[in-house]
Design a protein around this motif. Structure first.
Motif, short mmCIF file in Angstrom:
data_model
loop_
_atom_site.label_atom_id
_atom_site.label_comp_id
_atom_site.label_asym_id
_atom_site.label_seq_id
_atom_site.Cartn_x
_atom_site.Cartn_y
_atom_site.Cartn_z
N ARG A 109 -11.75 -9.87 1.32
CA ARG A 109 -11.38 -9.80 2.73
C ARG A 109 -12.52 -10.39 3.59
O ARG A 109 -12.30 -11.34 4.31
N PHE A 146 1.50 -7.11 7.57
CA PHE A 146 0.97 -5.89 6.95
C PHE A 146 1.34 -4.66 7.79
O PHE A 146 2.04 -3.77 7.33
N ILE A 206 -7.09 -3.40 -6.66
CA ILE A 206 -8.04 -3.54 -5.54
C ILE A 206 -9.38 -2.91 -5.96
O ILE A 206 -9.40 -1.95 -6.75
N TRP A 242 -7.98 -13.52 1.55
CA TRP A 242 -6.74 -13.37 2.30
C TRP A 242 -7.15 -12.96 3.70
O TRP A 242 -8.28 -12.51 3.91
N ASP A 255 -2.79 -1.06 -5.15
CA ASP A 255 -3.63 -0.72 -4.01
C ASP A 255 -4.35 0.60 -4.32
O ASP A 255 -4.20 1.15 -5.42
N ILE A 256 -5.11 1.11 -3.37
CA ILE A 256 -6.06 2.19 -3.64
C ILE A 256 -5.55 3.40 -4.41
O ILE A 256 -6.34 4.11 -5.01
N TRP A 267 -12.50 5.47 2.36
CA TRP A 267 -11.33 6.19 1.81
C TRP A 267 -11.68 7.48 1.07
O TRP A 267 -11.02 8.50 1.28
N TRP A 313 -8.65 -7.97 -6.12
CA TRP A 313 -8.92 -8.26 -4.70
C TRP A 313 -9.99 -7.28 -4.23
O TRP A 313 -9.90 -6.08 -4.44
N TRP A 350 0.87 -1.16 0.00
CA TRP A 350 0.00 0.00 0.00
C TRP A 350 0.91 1.21 0.00
O TRP A 350 1.37 1.61 1.04
N HIS A 386 2.72 -8.43 1.52
CA HIS A 386 1.97 -7.16 1.50
C HIS A 386 2.29 -6.37 2.76
O HIS A 386 2.47 -6.94 3.83
N ASP A 441 -11.99 -5.44 -1.32
CA ASP A 441 -11.62 -5.04 0.05
C ASP A 441 -12.71 -4.20 0.71
O ASP A 441 -13.64 -3.74 0.07
N MET A 442 -12.53 -3.99 2.00
CA MET A 442 -13.36 -3.12 2.84
C MET A 442 -14.82 -3.55 2.77
O MET A 442 -15.74 -2.74 2.87
#
Ligand code: GLC
Length: 690
Positions: free
Chosen positions: A408, A457, A237, A421, A200-201, A274, A308, A172, A482, A310-311
């Motif tokens: 996630r 992480f 992501i 993951w 990543d983001i 985010w 992936w 990240w 990661h 996420d959140m």
């Protein structure tokens, strides 16, 4: 045999899909528990002193879950300490290892607690908040038998493309095209194999899903192509929250079509993640699910073939209402002038309670195809259905090829759509062991494609921690390094003597024929790829207590070193085994060890593997990427006093439905090795013939 009992009017989760051999009763007459109703349901059973309880998927603490209370409520919590009760997944399946073992699956999409002899040392209690659920009781001759029946009922697991068994590097973030190029280049320069680099983001424009920042990634399509020429895949992501911004088409379309979750008054529910204020797509609604899923096409059109999610617990930084409550508290405390203890704690708790607050989950609503349902009741289905949304759409978008996809948050049932993951762990030694302990529990619940953030992480990793963690990670289907923003960079080439990393990761590539075989055979047969020793050597009391070694597939036992400064470890062998100590990828020493306890020395660049008697381990030659692997030229190592065989599973590694699938028998007999298929050449890499 599986018996299903029905309590009230359960919401359908889609976890169970195959009801052959399931006896479906509309009654509440469960056999193994006493039932108490009133404001939820409590299932209670007294356990014998030696009874172990296995399962519960992604969770803290032991392989044997006895001695703690676990709560299934998907939680975005990056501090995986022992006192926690919930992590990102909700996996309500256990096996109680009594004289006649049995399994239990509680199919309920809301909160449920498993008090496994924590409150009372001999009482297992399952406490569901809601009294509408399915309660499954599963019998069988052995634990593995029970798991097999359960897995048959929940359906086969997601199978990724072969390249997803290669080594993957994440961070990240890698915030620009050049930083992505640099990672791929440096791995190659160091001769360390790699198959994927993650986005990543920060690849997005202001964290808006399905957008790409034009300044930092001016031509993602060209970058994806350029990387693919090197055999490296880019994996972006996708977050659950959609930014509220006029003119942003995903927001506009979602709002216009009513695809977002609602608040009590029926307006689109506002939370913040985010990008600041966001709406959550209503993944429990069929139309919304399809709409969001088809958006992945924007990225697949650019050559992307892995994602992936996420959140998706979903994680909430704050809701508007939550924030209002904070301001009110602050004003009230401010008026007090001299802030004493209660005022100070009120301020601290007001902020602390903002994130992932249950109050917010209770104020959010879904339109489950016509039925309005409060999010809290179906909380555990959200990440599951986000991943289902992607998987179903990707089936349309890329019907002929497998796409890498993992999530996630999850619930049982999601294992058919993607992997998982295990979220934001830390660069702590204890988390290596936690990674190991979760593997069998996850496999029990159908999650085969899984792995932890290797190296940790959060926090700063160290060279030795990363090496030791990789020495476990080389066995997990998802092998991804990661790390979080602000932590030390932990790409392998950055550390002294990167050849040690090269050796470990190259060994992973040598193991891919075995790992891919065992993964697929486990999936087809409903077996677990990773098993506690207790499952295979049930009659052996010592084996039943082992919590830091695992059986891997039909032939291996693994026993990684997971303590700081340890130069080796004690290992318990439940039978005579061949101890193979790999020193990098190409050198190894092999020695027969007898059943019992042994101390083994293991250097930081070494990997111990134990091969069962009369079993064979196939290895291919290492390569820089999986695309360069020759899976048809294998070496066998092992030990036999007669004849040993290995059943190799292979396919083309990419197509869907699977093409080129075959099972090939490899053998070692009378001093020589062979294969029953001419296209697979085998040589003797060091088989000991007794
Ligand atoms: C979450 C994810 C983590 C990711 C970060 C930024 O914490 O779990 O893997 O790096 O968000 O996207």
């Amino acid at each position: 045999m599986i018996f299903r009992h029905k309590f009230g009017k359960p919401l359908e989760t889609g976890a169970a899909v195959n009801f052959d051999g399931v006896e479906i009763a509309d009654d509440e007459a469960v056999e193994y528990f006493t039932v108490e109703k009133g404001g939820g349901i409590r299932f209670r059973r007294r356990l014998g002193e030696d009874t172990a309880v296995y399962g519960l998927g992604e969770n803290v603490r032991g392989i044997n879950k006895r001695g703690w209370r676990y709560v299934s409520y998907c939680s975005d919590d990056p501090m995986h300490t022992e006192d926690k009760q919930s992590l990102y997944g909700a996996h309500n399946f256990i096996v109680v290892d009594e004289e006649k073992p049995f399994g239990v699956f509680v199919d309920i999409p809301g909160r449920v607690a498993f008090d496994v002899c924590a409150d009372k040392y001999d009482v297992l209690e399952i406490i569901a908040e809601d009294d509408n659920l399915y309660f499954y009781e599963i019998t069988g001759d052995s634990i593995s038998d029970i798991v097999r029946s359960f897995r048959a009922m929940i359906g086969k697991s997601y199978v990724p493309p072969l390249w997803a068994f290669g080594y993957q590097q994440c961070r990240w973030s890698y915030p620009t095209e050049d930083s992505v190029r640099e990672v791929a280049r440096e791995y190659k320069r160091a001769g360390i194999p790699i198959d994927a680099v993650y986005l990543d983001i920060d690849y997005m424009e202001q964290y808006k899903d399905f957008t790409v920042d034009k300044e930092r990634f001016p031509d993602l399509k060209a970058l994806a192509e350029e990387m693919k020429e090197e055999g490296v895949h880019l994996v972006p992501i996708i977050d659950a929250g959609v930014k509220i911004e006029k003119g942003y088409d995903v927001y506009e379309e979602g709002a216009a079509n009513g695809y977002f979750c609602k608040d009590e008054s029926g307006d689109d529910y506002v939370t913040a993640v985010w990008p600041g204020k966001t709406h959550f797509p209503d993944f429990l609604n069929t139309e919304a699910r399809r709409w969001f899923g088809l958006k992945y096409k924007r990225l697949t059109d650019m050559g992307i073939d892995g994602f992936w999610n996420d959140m998706n617990e979903p994680a909430i930084f704050y809701s508007e209402k939550g924030l209002e409550r904070v301001w009110t508290t602050l004003d009230a405390v401010k008026e007090q002038g001299n802030i004493g203890m209660s005022g100070f704690f009120a301020v601290r708790d007001a902020f602390g309670g903002l994130m992932n607050s249950e109050r917010d989950y209770r104020a959010m609503y879904h339109n489950m195809d016509g039925e309005t349902v409060c999010h809290h009741r179906v909380h555990n289905l959200y990440g599951y259905n986000m991943t289902r949304s992607a998987a179903e759409a990707l089936d349309e978008i890329r019907p002929d090829e497998r796409t890498l996809l993992f999530s996630r948050a999850s619930y049982i049932g999601m294992h058919r759509y993607g992997g998982i993951w295990t979220g934001d762990n830390q660069s702590w030694w204890s988390h290596i062991l936690m990674n190991l302990k979760m593997l069998p529990s996850l496999n029990m619940c159908g999650f085969l494609y899984t792995g932890a953030d290797l190296g940790g992480f959060g926090g700063n990793t160290t060279r030795d921690l990363l090496l030791r963690w990789l020495a476990l990670g080389i066995f997990t289907p998802l092998m991804r390094n990661h790390s979080a923003l602000g932590t030390r960079n932990q790409e392998c080439y950055r550390f002294e003597n990167s050849d040690d990393f090269k050796g470990l990761i190259s060994l992973r590539y040598r193991l891919i024929p075995y790992l891919y075989s065992e993964f697929n055979k486990s999936n087809e047969r409903g077996d677990m790829m990773f098993r506690p020793l207790a499952f295979d050597y049930h009659g052996d009391k010592r084996a039943r207590g082992v919590e830091d070694q695992l059986m891997l597939g039909g032939e291996l036992m693994i026993a990684p070193v997971y303590e700081q400064n340890a130069r080796g470890r004690y290992v318990y062998l439940p039978e005579d085994m061949l101890f193979v100590l790999f020193d990098g990828a190409d050198r190894f020493e092999a020695k027969r060890l007898e059943k019992g306890d042994h101390y083994i020395e293991v250097g930081l660049n070494q990997v111990p593997v134990f091969i069962r008697r009369n079993r064979l381990l196939p290895l291919c030659r290492a390569a820089q990427t999986t695309s360069a692997l020759d899976r048809n030229t294998l070496e066998l190592i092992g030990w036999t006093n007669g004849a040993a065989e290995y059943e190799l599973y292979t396919d083309d590694g990419i197509s869907k439905p699977v093409k080129g699938k075959k099972l090939v028998r490899l053998r070692a007999e009378n001093g020589s090795v062979g294969s029953d298929d001419d296209s697979i050449a085998v040589s003797d890499g060091g088989v000991i013939f007794e």
